[in-house]
Scaffold this active site. Structure first.
Site, PDB file in Angstrom:
ATOM      1  N   GLU A   5       0.836  -1.208   0.000  1.00 44.03           N
ATOM      2  CA  GLU A   5       0.000   0.000   0.000  1.00 44.03           C
ATOM      3  C   GLU A   5       0.867   1.253   0.000  1.00 44.03           C
ATOM      4  O   GLU A   5       0.517   2.267  -0.605  1.00 44.03           O
ATOM      5  CB  GLU A   5      -0.964   0.000   1.190  1.00 44.03           C
ATOM      6  CG  GLU A   5      -1.945  -1.180   1.230  1.00 44.03           C
ATOM      7  CD  GLU A   5      -2.696  -1.414  -0.075  1.00 44.03           C
ATOM      8  OE1 GLU A   5      -2.883  -0.445  -0.848  1.00 44.03           O
ATOM      9  OE2 GLU A   5      -3.060  -2.569  -0.360  1.00 44.03           O
TER      10      GLU A   5
ATOM     11  N   HIS B 258     -14.812 -12.266 -10.427  1.00 45.78           N
ATOM     12  CA  HIS B 258     -13.924 -11.229 -10.955  1.00 45.78           C
ATOM     13  C   HIS B 258     -14.345 -10.783 -12.353  1.00 45.78           C
ATOM     14  O   HIS B 258     -14.329  -9.610 -12.673  1.00 45.78           O
ATOM     15  CB  HIS B 258     -12.494 -11.785 -11.061  1.00 45.78           C
ATOM     16  CG  HIS B 258     -11.682 -11.581  -9.842  1.00 45.78           C
ATOM     17  ND1 HIS B 258     -11.691 -12.455  -8.790  1.00 45.78           N
ATOM     18  CD2 HIS B 258     -10.825 -10.602  -9.494  1.00 45.78           C
ATOM     19  CE1 HIS B 258     -10.867 -12.030  -7.866  1.00 45.78           C
ATOM     20  NE2 HIS B 258     -10.325 -10.904  -8.265  1.00 45.78           N
TER      21      HIS B 258
HETATM   22 ZN    ZN Z   1      -2.526  -2.905  -4.972  1.00 43.91          ZN
END
Ligand code: ZN
Length: 696
Positions: A483, A614
């Site tokens: 992140e 997905h």
């Molecule tokens: Zn990512």
């Protein structure tokens, strides 16, 4: 005048005055303002950058800020009142965004700009933004007319409904299956945490059926309710010693959402037909071509080539991994003729991993206290990019007392960005998972003033206990690095306009590069040994433990890559080669793809694509390959550091500066393939990833 946190008068949100009661009226007012401004713009829009895009950006900023803030609060400080306010305001925001994305005057003006006198005076980045906005509008059918346009809109509507139906069927089918076990021997092998989860699930189910408050069940005494819910399913397949029960659960999972009233098969076929028809309306042969029009990968053959290269190495390796696992299972079980069934693989893989690596998360945690991990992360970032980080807690307000606040300074000490870190899990009001998002993007205004990027990094790691710091699992360390990589790309940008600064306007299959790249440092010995110190004794992480972590990274990597390639190819094949009007079923087609990709073929009754959310309910259609694509790019970029030498600070800095000047600086102003070549001097290759995973 009453204060209102949603009006965004300051760069940083004022969380202390955020009032849920103000959400609905404020959003409604901002929507009305924007509607008015949009109507004005549509009548006097000019085919110049300032007269179109810049004006649009300025007028959208207030609502964007307010709405992003509300959504942020929903994910980190949820409450019934907040949800209600969000629900009340949402329809008008959605409707307005739809109108914006469908605006014909804006579309026509951008095309005029492209063919007009100002075009050649615009820089490369601005031109790219204009081009991409035109393309985005065209892919949403804005360029169509008459009957074609009406048909396009009908298809879009039906597709949205079908996705929802697919998702609901999947959820309902997942919920509809459970097996409640009452005998101790049926749960033999399950670890403590899984016993606790399944006992809790049994208690909740019981309370639902009797309308009584849930009892607290003893995890050791049961009953235990086994479901198809992700963590329970995976845990049971890895640990349950009863083969017959694993088989039952496995079979339920591959047939999920594929029969009777919850059957996703006709929905899958209909989705594929509509996507094909929609592509034809837009002038493309297949939906895969539509998807790739807005991606880094040049075309379908380029994706195919990458998958071919990975498969060429991963498939033979996955065969030998399966053979090794069979040998291991025979030795351990004493059954010399044992052949592994589908429901045995995860179980024996886990046993073998325990034998090979034999460390647990709990053993590692004391070495990864959050403050040390952060310091190490800042240090390696500083070494690469020259930027530094200053804790600024107390200089602004935050949404939870545990949230930390930082200033980012460049090599000259100039302030370039802010970020918030919300590290700990708070199940009562915070969504699970980890993500990076932003509330401001870098923007140099007309008067020369600079709006700095403002980012939040959200993790869900173990909170501190008493005066003991948060002790992280190795996976949590990986997540934080990941992140942080996303955050850095948004904060270190050199682009002056928000349409392409930071992560804005970066292609979907390229945006995971910076994040995945940062994770590579978690396997870099000097970096990890530098930050991993026992939180009480200060002892460094034992060398052999680090080597085990590193070895575990390549464990069964052939099988993992083969499976990823297989799913990517199912997705690509169904959206490209496969003709949904041919009468062939998508389930049968996906089995043909399996033949050339994985060593163990699906059972005849396997209809697992009915659970492939997905691509049928999410936004990964003809884009699932992005996972593999990003891993290839990140490993190839990291390899430059390894080639130059990662033990020499000057060399890390030299390559790091180049990384900062390309991937981190350019945002969405340049095609990601060109950015990659700027950094690497050539197009990406799969070699470094294969080496990293021990496959070459
Ligand atoms: Zn990512």
């Amino acid at each position: 005048m009453t204060q209102n946190a949603l009006t965004g008068d300051n760069l940083l949100p004022q969380f202390d005055i955020l009032d849920i009661g103000q959400i609905e009226p404020t959003i409604n007012r901002l929507v009305a303002d924007l509607e008015k401004h949009l109507s004005e713009l549509e009548t006097n829009i000019e085919p110049t950058w300032d007269g179109s895009i810049e004006r649009l950006t300025q007028m959208r900023e207030p609502l964007n800020f307010a709405w992003d803030l509300v959504n942020h609060m929903m994910s980190v400080q949820d409450s019934p009142e907040l949800r209600k306010a969000h629900e009340a305001a949402q329809p008008t925001v959605v409707a307005l965004n739809l109108r914006l994305s469908q605006s014909e005057p804006i579309y026509r003006t951008l095309k005029d700009l492209r063919s007009g006198p100002q075009w050649k005076t615009l820089d490369e980045g601005r031109r790219r933004v204009v081009e991409e906005k035109i393309l985005d509008a065209e892919l949403r059918g804005v360029g169509l007319e008459g009957k074609q346009k009406a048909r396009f809109q009908d298809i879009e509507k039906e597709l949205a409904e079908l996705s929802t139906k697919f998702e609901n069927n999947l959820l309902d089918a997942t919920k509809a299956f459970s097996m409640t076990l009452t005998q101790k021997d049926e749960v033999e092998g399950l670890p403590e945490t899984l016993l606790g989860m399944t006992a809790q699930s049994a208690a909740l189910a019981e309370s639902e059926s009797t309308s009584q408050p849930a009892r607290t069940l003893d995890p050791q005494a049961g009953p235990w309710r086994i479901t198809l819910d992700g963590p329970i399913y995976a845990g049971f397949m890895q640990h349950a010693r009863r083969q017959d029960l694993r088989e039952k659960l496995y079979r339920a999972n591959i047939e999920k959402a594929s029969a009777k009233e919850l059957d996703n098969q006709p929905i899958v076929l209909r989705i594929l037909k509509l996507r094909r028809e929609m592509s034809a309306l837009l002038g493309y042969k297949t939906y895969a071509e539509v998807s790739l029009a807005r991606k880094m990968a040049a075309d379908v053959p380029a994706v195919g080539q990458l998958l071919d290269e990975l498969r060429g190495v991963a498939l033979p390796r996955s065969r030998s991994e399966l053979a090794d696992l069979t040998t291991f299972a025979r030795e351990q079980s004493g059954e010399t003729n044992l052949d592994l069934k589908h429901w045995d693989v995860a179980f024996w893989a886990e046993r073998r991993s325990e034998q090979l690596f034999g460390y647990t998360d709990e053993e590692l945690r004391p070495y990864f206290a959050l403050p040390r991990v952060l310091a190490g992360l800042f240090e390696i970032t500083n070494r690469m990019f020259g930027v530094s980080f200053k804790s600024a807690d107390g200089e602004t307000t935050v949404w939870d007392p545990s949230v930390q606040f930082f200033k980012v300074l460049d090599a000259d000490g100039d302030h370039i960005a802010y970020f918030y870190l919300d590290p700990y899990s708070r199940p009562q009001n915070k969504r699970g998972g980890a993500w990076m998002n932003f509330i401001r993007s870098r923007h140099v205004q007309e008067d020369g003033s600079v709006q700095l990027p403002v980012v939040w990094l959200i993790c869900n790691q173990s909170p501190p206990v008493g005066d003991q710091p948060s002790l992280m699992s190795f996976e949590e360390v990986n997540t934080l690095f990941h992140e942080f990589g996303h955050g850095l790309q948004h904060m270190l940008t050199k682009v002056d306009f928000p349409e392409a600064s930071g992560v804005n306007n970066i292609e979907w299959d390229a945006v995971e590069l910076a994040s995945t790249f940062m994770q590579n440092w978690c396997y870099h010995k000097a970096t990890i040994l530098g930050l991993a110190k026992h939180f009480e004794t200060g002892d460094p992480l034992p060398d052999e433990l680090f080597e085990k972590i590193r070895a575990a990274r390549t464990y069964l990597s052939g099988s993992t890559v083969a499976r990823q390639v297989y799913l990517s190819e199912v997705d690509m094949e169904l959206h490209h080669e496969f003709d949904p009007n041919s009468g062939e079923s998508p389930v049968e087609r996906s089995k043909k793809v399996a033949l050339r990709n994985i060593p163990m073929q699906p059972l005849p009754e396997d209809r697992a694509i009915c659970g492939f959310a997905h691509i049928f309910a999410g936004s990964y259609a003809a884009g699932y390959y992005s996972y593999a694509w990003a891993a290839v790019l990140a490993a190839d970029a990291f390899a430059v550091f390894e080639e130059e030498g990662t033990d020499d600070a000057a060399k890390i800095n030299k390559v790091g500066r180049r990384f900062a000047d390309t991937f981190m600086a350019l945002g969405g102003t340049r095609h990601p393939m060109d950015v990659f070549k700027d950094f690497r001097g050539r197009a990406p290759t799969t070699e470094p990833l294969l080496k990293q995973l021990g496959l070459k």
